[in-house]
Design a protein around this motif. Sequence first.
Motif, short mmCIF file in Angstrom:
data_model
loop_
_atom_site.label_atom_id
_atom_site.label_comp_id
_atom_site.label_asym_id
_atom_site.label_seq_id
_atom_site.Cartn_x
_atom_site.Cartn_y
_atom_site.Cartn_z
N VAL A 30 0.83 -1.21 0.00
CA VAL A 30 0.00 0.00 0.00
C VAL A 30 0.86 1.25 0.00
O VAL A 30 0.65 2.18 -0.80
CB VAL A 30 -0.94 0.00 1.23
CG1 VAL A 30 -1.62 1.36 1.39
CG2 VAL A 30 -2.00 -1.08 1.09
N LEU A 31 1.85 1.29 0.89
CA LEU A 31 2.71 2.47 0.99
C LEU A 31 3.57 2.65 -0.26
O LEU A 31 3.91 3.77 -0.63
CB LEU A 31 3.59 2.37 2.24
CG LEU A 31 2.84 2.37 3.57
CD1 LEU A 31 3.80 2.24 4.74
CD2 LEU A 31 2.00 3.63 3.72
N LYS A 38 0.68 13.19 -1.84
CA LYS A 38 -0.76 13.27 -1.60
C LYS A 38 -1.13 12.64 -0.26
O LYS A 38 -2.01 13.14 0.45
CB LYS A 38 -1.51 12.57 -2.73
CG LYS A 38 -1.39 13.29 -4.08
CD LYS A 38 -2.15 12.56 -5.16
CE LYS A 38 -2.03 13.29 -6.50
NZ LYS A 38 -2.75 12.58 -7.59
N VAL A 39 -0.46 11.56 0.09
CA VAL A 39 -0.76 10.89 1.35
C VAL A 39 -0.34 11.75 2.54
O VAL A 39 -0.98 11.73 3.59
CB VAL A 39 -0.07 9.51 1.41
CG1 VAL A 39 -0.21 8.90 2.79
CG2 VAL A 39 -0.67 8.59 0.37
N ARG A 40 0.73 12.53 2.37
CA ARG A 40 1.20 13.37 3.47
C ARG A 40 0.09 14.31 3.94
O ARG A 40 -0.04 14.58 5.13
CB ARG A 40 2.43 14.16 3.02
CG ARG A 40 3.15 14.88 4.17
CD ARG A 40 4.48 15.45 3.72
NE ARG A 40 5.44 14.39 3.45
CZ ARG A 40 5.95 14.12 2.25
NH1 ARG A 40 5.59 14.85 1.21
NH2 ARG A 40 6.83 13.16 2.10
N ILE A 43 -2.44 12.58 6.42
CA ILE A 43 -1.99 12.06 7.71
C ILE A 43 -2.90 12.52 8.86
O ILE A 43 -3.22 11.72 9.75
CB ILE A 43 -0.52 12.47 7.97
CG1 ILE A 43 0.38 11.70 7.02
CG2 ILE A 43 -0.14 12.22 9.42
CD1 ILE A 43 1.86 12.03 7.15
N PRO A 44 -3.37 13.79 8.88
CA PRO A 44 -4.30 14.16 9.97
C PRO A 44 -5.57 13.31 9.99
O PRO A 44 -6.06 12.95 11.06
CB PRO A 44 -4.62 15.63 9.65
CG PRO A 44 -3.42 16.13 8.92
CD PRO A 44 -2.98 14.96 8.08
N GLU A 45 -6.09 12.98 8.81
CA GLU A 45 -7.29 12.15 8.75
C GLU A 45 -6.99 10.74 9.25
O GLU A 45 -7.80 10.14 9.97
CB GLU A 45 -7.81 12.09 7.32
CG GLU A 45 -8.23 13.44 6.76
CD GLU A 45 -8.43 13.39 5.26
OE1 GLU A 45 -8.70 12.30 4.73
OE2 GLU A 45 -8.30 14.44 4.61
N LEU A 77 -13.25 6.73 4.82
CA LEU A 77 -12.75 8.10 4.96
C LEU A 77 -11.33 8.29 4.45
O LEU A 77 -11.00 9.36 3.92
CB LEU A 77 -12.83 8.54 6.43
CG LEU A 77 -14.23 8.69 7.02
CD1 LEU A 77 -14.15 9.14 8.46
CD2 LEU A 77 -15.06 9.67 6.20
N VAL A 78 -10.47 7.30 4.61
CA VAL A 78 -9.09 7.47 4.15
C VAL A 78 -8.75 6.54 3.00
O VAL A 78 -7.65 6.60 2.44
CB VAL A 78 -8.08 7.27 5.31
CG1 VAL A 78 -8.35 8.24 6.44
CG2 VAL A 78 -8.08 5.83 5.81
N GLY A 79 -9.69 5.66 2.64
CA GLY A 79 -9.46 4.71 1.55
C GLY A 79 -9.16 3.32 2.08
O GLY A 79 -8.65 3.17 3.19
#
Length: 245
Positions: A30-31, A38-40, A43-45, A77-79
């Motif tokens: 995944v990572l 975009k993922v950065r 991070i809050p979510e 929410l985050v995928g």
Amino acid sequence: MSHIHLPDGVVPAIWWAVGYLISLIVVFAVLKRVDAEKVRGRIPEMAMMAAVMLITMSVPLGFIPFHMNFAALAGMLVGPGLGFVVVFVVNFILALLGHGGITVVGLNTLSIGVEALAGGTAFRLLKGKFGSVPSAIISTAVALLLSTALMILFLSSIGVVNIQSGEGILHGENHAEDGTGGQEEGLHREDTAYRFGGIALTGWAAVLAVLFLGIILESVVTALVIRFFMKVRPDIVNHASDKDR
């Protein structure tokens, strides 16, 4: 519901080693796949979902032996992919706090991660046809049923629960006072009886009643959260569900 609260030494080494291996492979994949920039910004979510899951997975509801995972919500929410990563982090932290052994982190990640993967993917596929709220209810219910079925099959395969009687599947009442966080949950017990109103249920009758109430409750709460975000921050839901995360 599908959280395995077994202490270290109960699950055979081959099983928890394979659980860790598969979980880490999925997390790495995944990572590796996602866009770091975009993922950065997400991070809050992810941190928000991790915090919510840490609370809900640590506290049983009280009136039924069930706690909400919100892993399906994380997938929405985050995928699905990033939701699986959140599940791994949450399970590792819970294990450090004594909520299940360190050795079962991988297995817990797979069991609960299925909720994030299935719930997030189903929501993304259904949202355009049925709308956000109905899709959240359907996706959460399907994800919880799938993950719970996998957990029961696994625990029965290693002899921890009795699949014929349903004994050992539900949460016991040993979550709190001794600080063990319910690590003996899932072990065989002869006193597994639960009362719903004026009716005392045991075995599979109790299991099915708890599953029915718990899945409905988590599905409805998840749908309400999705509805709230669709009103105030629809970009969060749409971003996670419209892209392969």
